[in-house]
Design a protein around this motif. Structure first.
Motif, short mmCIF file in Angstrom:
data_model
loop_
_atom_site.label_atom_id
_atom_site.label_comp_id
_atom_site.label_asym_id
_atom_site.label_seq_id
_atom_site.Cartn_x
_atom_site.Cartn_y
_atom_site.Cartn_z
N ASP A 18 0.83 -1.19 0.00
CA ASP A 18 0.00 0.00 0.00
C ASP A 18 0.87 1.25 0.00
OD1 ASP A 18 -1.90 -1.89 0.26
OD2 ASP A 18 -2.69 -1.19 2.17
N PHE A 20 0.77 5.44 0.47
CA PHE A 20 -0.02 6.51 1.06
C PHE A 20 0.45 7.85 0.50
CE2 PHE A 20 -0.27 2.94 3.83
CZ PHE A 20 -1.48 3.02 4.50
N ARG A 44 -4.88 6.39 -0.35
CA ARG A 44 -4.12 5.14 -0.29
C ARG A 44 -4.35 4.38 -1.59
NH1 ARG A 44 -5.54 -0.13 2.10
NH2 ARG A 44 -7.42 0.86 2.88
N TRP A 216 -4.19 8.68 7.89
CA TRP A 216 -5.07 7.79 7.17
C TRP A 216 -5.61 6.66 8.03
CZ3 TRP A 216 -7.68 6.88 2.93
CH2 TRP A 216 -8.05 5.57 2.67
#
Length: 223
Positions: A18, A20, A44, A216
């Protein structure tokens, strides 16, 4: 083989953890080029889609971007029954437009924030005998710590926080606490989230009031 290489060039996020992004957030009914940025927002990019958060931490999740996705001017375009989703292939801009009201959400001027690889990141030692540390914390913050009842303590799970702009990996647990207030009455069970690194307690969040840990990252409890 050529098709596979072509897809990887168009969708580099298929093969990474992932990512960000810190962005500027805007919303309105004008064309996205004319929108004024209102606040900071976060996006994301995960596998084959993006998930963006607005200033209220509401999540806006795109459908999957596949090899059949439309491409134009270095943009990838996908849609569902209600919205059209656009991302810049250099990941500097993400736009969502509602089909009925033409409401536009925009995340622009995006820069890479951090990448968490939960498979290969070093999370330290899994916490053992961690409850006394959490209990000690609540002895310092509760009005009547001797009245505290603890329940539903979750299993430690891999997690992370942000400290002074740096990623700190470790483990988190959730638990419910019920204790008496200044009037001698129990306030009711309340959910808390605790973060530990190498068996040291680094943070405790009130998960009842806010599910947001940092930027996040939202609270997730594993029972």
């Amino acid at each position: 083989m050529e098709k596979i290489i072509y897809c990887l060039l168009l969708f580099p996020f298929f093969v990474f953890a992932d990512d960000f992004y810190n962005c500027k957030y805007a919303m309105g009914i004008e064309t996205e080029e004319n929108l004024n940025y209102l606040a900071n927002g976060t996006v994301r990019v995960t596998n084959d889609r993006f998930v963006a958060q607005d200033l209220t931490h509401k999540e806006h999740k795109s459908p999957k971007f596949t090899e059949f996705t439309e491409f134009a001017d270095n943009l990838s375009i996908a849609e569902d029954s209600e919205k059209v989703y656009v991302l810049a292939n250099d990941r500097t801009k993400y736009v969502i437009t509602t089909k009925i009201s033409n409401l536009v959400y925009k995340w622009g001027n995006c820069t890479l924030d951090l990448s968490i690889d939960f498979e290969n990141e070093k999370f330290g030692n899994k916490p053992v005998n961690f409850f006394p540390k959490i209990k000690s914390y609540f002895r310092d913050v509760l009005k009547d710590p001797d009245s505290a009842k603890y329940s539903n303590i979750s299993k430690p799970q891999k997690d992370f926080i942000i400290e002074y702009g740096e990623v700190v990996t470790g483990y988190s647990v959730c638990l419910y606490v019920n204790a008496k207030n200044s009037f001698g009455s129990y306030t009711g069970k309340k959910l808390y989230w605790a973060f530990l690194k190498d068996n040291k307690l680094l943070r405790v969040n009130d998960a009842q009031d806010s599910i947001v840990i940092t930027r996040w990252h939202n609270i997730s409890c594993s029972y």
